[in-house]
Design a protein around this motif. Structure first.
Motif, PDB file in Angstrom:
ATOM      1  N   ALA A 135       9.056  10.113  -2.172  1.00  0.00           N
ATOM      2  CA  ALA A 135       7.626   9.926  -2.421  1.00  0.00           C
ATOM      3  C   ALA A 135       7.377   8.536  -2.974  1.00  0.00           C
ATOM      4  CB  ALA A 135       7.116  10.969  -3.415  1.00  0.00           C
ATOM      5  N   ARG A 136       6.223   7.979  -2.625  1.00  0.00           N
ATOM      6  CA  ARG A 136       5.788   6.735  -3.244  1.00  0.00           C
ATOM      7  C   ARG A 136       4.350   6.355  -2.915  1.00  0.00           C
ATOM      8  NH1 ARG A 136       9.450   2.059  -0.436  1.00  0.00           N
ATOM      9  NH2 ARG A 136       8.452   2.041   1.594  1.00  0.00           N
ATOM     10  N   LYS A 137       3.772   6.936  -1.867  1.00  0.00           N
ATOM     11  CA  LYS A 137       2.423   6.555  -1.455  1.00  0.00           C
ATOM     12  C   LYS A 137       1.343   6.986  -2.437  1.00  0.00           C
ATOM     13  CE  LYS A 137       1.751   5.842   3.403  1.00  0.00           C
ATOM     14  NZ  LYS A 137       1.421   6.360   4.700  1.00  0.00           N
ATOM     15  N   ARG A 138       1.458   8.217  -2.920  1.00  0.00           N
ATOM     16  CA  ARG A 138       0.426   8.774  -3.798  1.00  0.00           C
ATOM     17  C   ARG A 138       1.058   9.209  -5.116  1.00  0.00           C
ATOM     18  NH1 ARG A 138      -2.701  13.352  -1.549  1.00  0.00           N
ATOM     19  NH2 ARG A 138      -0.680  14.336  -1.747  1.00  0.00           N
ATOM     20  N   GLU A 139       0.352   8.964  -6.209  1.00  0.00           N
ATOM     21  CA  GLU A 139       0.871   9.333  -7.528  1.00  0.00           C
ATOM     22  C   GLU A 139       1.171  10.825  -7.601  1.00  0.00           C
ATOM     23  OE1 GLU A 139      -0.205   8.543 -12.189  1.00  0.00           O
ATOM     24  OE2 GLU A 139      -1.854   8.958 -10.829  1.00  0.00           O
ATOM     25  N   GLU A 140       0.302  11.648  -7.039  1.00  0.00           N
ATOM     26  CA  GLU A 140       0.523  13.091  -7.106  1.00  0.00           C
ATOM     27  C   GLU A 140       1.790  13.512  -6.361  1.00  0.00           C
ATOM     28  OE1 GLU A 140      -3.194  12.385  -4.486  1.00  0.00           O
ATOM     29  OE2 GLU A 140      -2.377  11.630  -6.344  1.00  0.00           O
ATOM     30  N   ASP A 141       2.221  12.727  -5.383  1.00  0.00           N
ATOM     31  CA  ASP A 141       3.480  13.025  -4.699  1.00  0.00           C
ATOM     32  C   ASP A 141       4.681  12.754  -5.605  1.00  0.00           C
ATOM     33  OD1 ASP A 141       2.016  13.688  -2.459  1.00  0.00           O
ATOM     34  OD2 ASP A 141       2.295  11.727  -1.506  1.00  0.00           O
ATOM     35  N   ILE A 142       4.569  11.751  -6.464  1.00  0.00           N
ATOM     36  CA  ILE A 142       5.633  11.473  -7.428  1.00  0.00           C
ATOM     37  C   ILE A 142       5.753  12.654  -8.385  1.00  0.00           C
ATOM     38  CG2 ILE A 142       6.395   9.965  -9.321  1.00  0.00           C
ATOM     39  CD1 ILE A 142       6.481   8.581  -6.562  1.00  0.00           C
ATOM     40  N   TYR A 143       4.620  13.148  -8.870  1.00  0.00           N
ATOM     41  CA  TYR A 143       4.641  14.264  -9.811  1.00  0.00           C
ATOM     42  C   TYR A 143       5.015  15.572  -9.141  1.00  0.00           C
ATOM     43  CZ  TYR A 143       2.915  11.357 -13.509  1.00  0.00           C
ATOM     44  OH  TYR A 143       2.812  10.385 -14.458  1.00  0.00           O
TER      45      TYR A 143
ATOM     46  N   GLN B  39       0.815  -1.213   0.000  1.00  0.00           N
ATOM     47  CA  GLN B  39       0.000   0.000   0.000  1.00  0.00           C
ATOM     48  C   GLN B  39       0.851   1.268   0.000  1.00  0.00           C
ATOM     49  OE1 GLN B  39      -2.980   0.015   3.028  1.00  0.00           O
ATOM     50  NE2 GLN B  39      -3.855   1.950   2.374  1.00  0.00           N
ATOM     51  N   ASP B  40       1.978   1.249   0.703  1.00  0.00           N
ATOM     52  CA  ASP B  40       2.801   2.465   0.771  1.00  0.00           C
ATOM     53  C   ASP B  40       3.589   2.730  -0.515  1.00  0.00           C
ATOM     54  OD1 ASP B  40       4.707   0.429   1.076  1.00  0.00           O
ATOM     55  OD2 ASP B  40       5.853   1.547   2.570  1.00  0.00           O
ATOM     56  N   GLN B  41       3.517   1.821  -1.514  1.00  0.00           N
ATOM     57  CA  GLN B  41       4.178   2.020  -2.802  1.00  0.00           C
ATOM     58  C   GLN B  41       3.176   2.194  -3.939  1.00  0.00           C
ATOM     59  OE1 GLN B  41       6.784  -1.320  -3.435  1.00  0.00           O
ATOM     60  NE2 GLN B  41       7.918  -0.944  -1.554  1.00  0.00           N
ATOM     61  N   PHE B  42       1.903   2.280  -3.598  1.00  0.00           N
ATOM     62  CA  PHE B  42       0.862   2.294  -4.623  1.00  0.00           C
ATOM     63  C   PHE B  42       0.999   3.465  -5.602  1.00  0.00           C
ATOM     64  CE2 PHE B  42      -3.340   3.411  -6.279  1.00  0.00           C
ATOM     65  CZ  PHE B  42      -3.657   2.221  -6.907  1.00  0.00           C
TER      66      PHE B  42
ATOM     67  N   TYR C 162       8.956   1.505  -7.420  1.00  0.00           N
ATOM     68  CA  TYR C 162       8.887   1.428  -5.969  1.00  0.00           C
ATOM     69  C   TYR C 162       8.851   2.788  -5.293  1.00  0.00           C
ATOM     70  CZ  TYR C 162      10.240  -3.263  -7.259  1.00  0.00           C
ATOM     71  OH  TYR C 162      10.294  -4.504  -7.853  1.00  0.00           O
ATOM     72  N   GLY C 163       9.247   3.842  -6.014  1.00  0.00           N
ATOM     73  CA  GLY C 163       9.210   5.163  -5.422  1.00  0.00           C
ATOM     74  C   GLY C 163      10.226   6.118  -6.013  1.00  0.00           C
ATOM     75  N   LEU C 164      10.236   7.318  -5.467  1.00  0.00           N
ATOM     76  CA  LEU C 164      11.193   8.364  -5.799  1.00  0.00           C
ATOM     77  C   LEU C 164      12.129   8.478  -4.606  1.00  0.00           C
ATOM     78  CD1 LEU C 164      12.102  10.704  -7.661  1.00  0.00           C
ATOM     79  CD2 LEU C 164      10.447  12.150  -6.457  1.00  0.00           C
ATOM     80  N   PHE C 165      13.423   8.289  -4.839  1.00  0.00           N
ATOM     81  CA  PHE C 165      14.401   8.215  -3.762  1.00  0.00           C
ATOM     82  C   PHE C 165      15.543   9.202  -3.981  1.00  0.00           C
ATOM     83  CE2 PHE C 165      12.564   4.086  -4.574  1.00  0.00           C
ATOM     84  CZ  PHE C 165      12.155   3.661  -3.321  1.00  0.00           C
TER      85      PHE C 165
END
Length: 96
Positions: A71-79, A25-28, A59-62
């Protein structure tokens, strides 16, 4: 049908395959961005992440130094990562 504990492929029709993935869930958000964007768009985002000293994958942005999760929980956090805001509607790799 083929697969493993976290992924499977189901053949619906002769030329129609459906891939299923089990994502924590935390990588969705990161997985959603990765698997719904075009190849060109994903390459573009990964290149932007590298220029900012980051690493982006399904898996996320590191942060590169130490691998801190940005970021990795929410798509908008990646963007909303360390670059000017991008929106999912531009996920087909078309740049202005």
């Amino acid at each position: 049908m083929k697969g493993g504990p976290k992924r499977s492929t189901i053949v619906i029709q002769k030329n129609l395959h459906v891939d299923l993935r089990v994502i924590p869930q935390d990588q969705f958000g990161a997985a959603l961005q990765y698997f719904t964007g075009s190849k060109a768009h994903n390459i573009h985002l990964r290149q932007r992440a590298i220029k900012q000293g980051c690493k982006l994958n399904e898996y996320g942005l590191f942060a590169r130094d130490g691998g801190e999760i940005i970021a990795r929980k929410r798509e908008e956090d990646i963007y909303g990562g360390p670059w000017p805001r991008l929106y999912p509607s531009r996920t087909q790799g078309k740049q202005r």
